[in-house]
Write an enzyme that holds these catalytic residues in place. Sequence first.
Site, PDB file in Angstrom:
ATOM      1  N   PRO A  30       0.855  -1.244   0.027  1.00 29.15           N
ATOM      2  CG  PRO A  30      -0.641  -1.555   1.770  1.00 29.15           C
ATOM      3  CD  PRO A  30       0.676  -1.981   1.055  1.00 29.15           C
ATOM      4  CD  GLU A  31       4.213   3.113  -3.610  1.00 28.41           C
ATOM      5  OE1 GLU A  31       4.437   4.350  -3.116  1.00 28.41           O
ATOM      6  OE2 GLU A  31       4.523   2.522  -4.603  1.00 28.41           O
TER       7      GLU A  31
END
Length: 277
Positions: free
Chosen positions: A2-3
């Site tokens: 997840p960014e």
Amino acid sequence: MPELPEVETTRRGLAQHLSGCVLSKIDVRQPNLRWLVVLPESLLGQRLLGVTRRAKYLLLRFASGNLIIHLGMSGSLRILTAYHPAGKHDHIDLIFSETRSNSPRGNSILRYTDPRRFGSFHYQPGAVSEHWLLQKLGVEPLAQEFSGLYLYHHAQRRKTAIKNLLMNHQVVVGIGNIYASEALFRAAIRPNVRASRLTRAGAERLVISTKETLEEAILSGGTTLQDFTATDGRPGYFRQQLYVYGRTGKPCRLCGTSVKRVATGQRMSFYCPKCQS
Ligand SMILES: [Zn+2]
């Protein structure tokens, strides 16, 4: 992994669905995440006052302090509005009750799922910025402080590749490999150029392209918030159209030249040799 845009999308989903609700139960089935999860019982009965974000940390604010959540490599959060049996990788449930009397809603379960268990949960009483995880973080990429002048100043006298500087979380937080590669493409700067060679104009372009890339990703994630309460599957993460990341050998979407890759530090970077010359 997840960014920042995925974390921000998650933040909006949590704020929308859970703000104002009271934490009524904590169920930690697997405390061995990246660090041992120890959540105080004193949180029970407290109202969730808001959900903010610092870098890729989600901050769930209660009157006595903040719950600091990081999704690690493979973590995700989703909201269940009806009981659903926990699976093997569903490690933590936070159960919230709706207390507003005019609402028909019952309990909501905030469920944390993480196959690789690199995520983390910490509780910090008082000022959250003093937590050791947050102390040394650089500026937020979407904040005004992240300006062309700021980046130019930090790039001076640095021998590292510009892409590594963009991913240095003591300079600017939350920019991972995907968005660094895409922002550099849009700014027409090669990822392996020495930071010290960045011009003032290049720094301005790169800051603007970084903000645009992240904001577009957040917007496209925002359209998936409806899926956030789905009882199965992953939350509505998204993939905006990427120009170079992971596209080695494929034609550049702008000019048709084959996308190349190059090692910058420990990571692979992707670029168009014509657009980023
Ligand atoms: Zn190109």
